[in-house]
Design an enzyme around this catalytic site. Structure first.
Site, PDB file in Angstrom:
ATOM      1  N   VAL A   1      -0.263  -1.073  11.589  1.00  7.67           N
ATOM      2  CA  VAL A   1      -0.375  -1.914  13.103  1.00  7.67           C
ATOM      3  C   VAL A   1       0.374  -1.537  14.023  1.00  7.67           C
ATOM      4  O   VAL A   1       1.860  -1.316  13.847  1.00  7.67           O
ATOM      5  CB  VAL A   1       0.016  -3.347  12.716  1.00  7.67           C
ATOM      6  CG1 VAL A   1      -0.097  -4.184  13.988  1.00  7.67           C
ATOM      7  CG2 VAL A   1      -1.009  -4.204  11.831  1.00  7.67           C
TER       8      VAL A   1
ATOM      9  N   ASP B   1       2.506 -12.487   6.082  1.00  4.50           N
ATOM     10  CA  ASP B   1       1.702 -11.398   5.874  1.00  4.50           C
ATOM     11  C   ASP B   1       0.388 -11.549   5.511  1.00  4.50           C
ATOM     12  O   ASP B   1       0.408 -12.433   4.629  1.00  4.50           O
ATOM     13  CB  ASP B   1       2.288 -10.317   4.944  1.00  4.50           C
ATOM     14  CG  ASP B   1       1.544  -8.847   5.379  1.00  4.50           C
ATOM     15  OD1 ASP B   1       2.144  -7.858   5.917  1.00  4.50           O
ATOM     16  OD2 ASP B   1       0.325  -8.888   4.999  1.00  4.50           O
ATOM     17  N   ILE B   2      -0.750 -11.368   6.004  1.00  5.36           N
ATOM     18  CA  ILE B   2      -2.211 -11.559   5.469  1.00  5.36           C
ATOM     19  C   ILE B   2      -2.395 -11.136   4.231  1.00  5.36           C
ATOM     20  O   ILE B   2      -3.108 -11.877   3.379  1.00  5.36           O
ATOM     21  CB  ILE B   2      -2.817 -11.398   6.579  1.00  5.36           C
ATOM     22  CG1 ILE B   2      -4.491 -12.213   6.569  1.00  5.36           C
ATOM     23  CG2 ILE B   2      -3.383  -9.662   6.492  1.00  5.36           C
ATOM     24  CD1 ILE B   2      -5.227 -11.894   7.813  1.00  5.36           C
TER      25      ILE B   2
ATOM     26  N   HIS C   1       9.261  -5.675   7.736  1.00  4.76           N
ATOM     27  CA  HIS C   1       8.891  -6.437   6.611  1.00  4.76           C
ATOM     28  C   HIS C   1       9.923  -6.870   5.895  1.00  4.76           C
ATOM     29  O   HIS C   1      10.732  -6.025   5.605  1.00  4.76           O
ATOM     30  CB  HIS C   1       8.100  -5.527   5.713  1.00  4.76           C
ATOM     31  CG  HIS C   1       6.651  -5.068   6.216  1.00  4.76           C
ATOM     32  ND1 HIS C   1       5.697  -5.351   5.859  1.00  4.76           N
ATOM     33  CD2 HIS C   1       6.405  -3.813   6.820  1.00  4.76           C
ATOM     34  CE1 HIS C   1       4.490  -4.538   6.457  1.00  4.76           C
ATOM     35  NE2 HIS C   1       5.182  -3.727   7.015  1.00  4.76           N
TER      36      HIS C   1
ATOM     37  N   HIS D   1       7.700  -3.620  13.748  1.00  3.69           N
ATOM     38  CA  HIS D   1       7.807  -4.964  12.949  1.00  3.69           C
ATOM     39  C   HIS D   1       8.836  -4.336  11.699  1.00  3.69           C
ATOM     40  O   HIS D   1       8.728  -3.452  11.305  1.00  3.69           O
ATOM     41  CB  HIS D   1       6.623  -5.519  12.759  1.00  3.69           C
ATOM     42  CG  HIS D   1       5.377  -4.600  11.841  1.00  3.69           C
ATOM     43  ND1 HIS D   1       4.622  -3.877  12.484  1.00  3.69           N
ATOM     44  CD2 HIS D   1       5.125  -4.585  10.502  1.00  3.69           C
ATOM     45  CE1 HIS D   1       4.273  -3.074  11.666  1.00  3.69           C
ATOM     46  NE2 HIS D   1       4.401  -3.448  10.573  1.00  3.69           N
TER      47      HIS D   1
ATOM     48  N   ASN E   1       7.873   0.596   8.565  1.00  2.00           N
ATOM     49  CA  ASN E   1       7.126   1.915   8.483  1.00  2.00           C
ATOM     50  C   ASN E   1       6.972   2.528   9.637  1.00  2.00           C
ATOM     51  O   ASN E   1       6.422   1.583  10.725  1.00  2.00           O
ATOM     52  CB  ASN E   1       5.553   1.458   7.688  1.00  2.00           C
ATOM     53  CG  ASN E   1       5.740   0.871   6.266  1.00  2.00           C
ATOM     54  OD1 ASN E   1       6.453   1.232   5.453  1.00  2.00           O
ATOM     55  ND2 ASN E   1       5.093  -0.382   6.022  1.00  2.00           N
TER      56      ASN E   1
END
Ligand code: 5GP
Length: 116
Positions: free
Chosen positions: A97, A30-31, A103, A101, A88
């Site tokens: 986003v 993750d950025i 996390h 996905h 999420n």
């Protein structure tokens, strides 16, 4: 919502720190990490959301995503102490986003649980 940066990463249009890839999933750092280890498990096939995912015949793919999560948790050395997986979904879930996905967070004792 922001644009689908994950499709850009998968197409090689945006740089990312990729720690795992196979035909079905990529895993990237993750950025903006919220824990010492914060990885994103991203299906290669585009699904905007879990709702979108359920509309197709994608039996088994999310199960494989959990297998990948387990694999990269071991790879990152956090499996023994534990970690948290989060999806999420939608506005109330706080999804940013628009590409399904998971996390994976760990590497420290994580913050308060929403579910007691
Ligand atoms: P969401 O809120 O949609 O569940 O999570 C999106 C996650 O993507 C956030 O944790 C955010 O920090 C991460 N993110 C957003 N843009 C980028 C990017 O360009 N590269 C990477 N590696 N992660 C990103």
């Amino acid at each position: 919502m922001i644009t689908d940066v994950f499709c850009k990463i998968l197409k090689g249009e945006l740089k990312a720190d990729v720690v795992y890839k196979d035909n079905d999933f990529w895993v990237v750092k993750d950025i903006n990490p919220q824990a010492p280890i914060h990885l994103l498990i991203i299906p290669v096939k585009h699904f905007t959301s879990l709702e979108d995912f359920m509309e197709g015949d994608n039996n088994g793919l999310l199960g494989k995503g959990l297998v990948v999560a387990h694999k990269v948790a071991h790879q990152a050395g956090i499996a023994e102490k534990g970690y948290r997986l989060i999806i999420n979904e939608g506005e109330h879930g706080g999804k940013m986003v628009p590409h399904l996905h998971i996390h994976l967070l760990g590497g420290k004792r994580l913050g308060p649980k929403l579910v007691k």
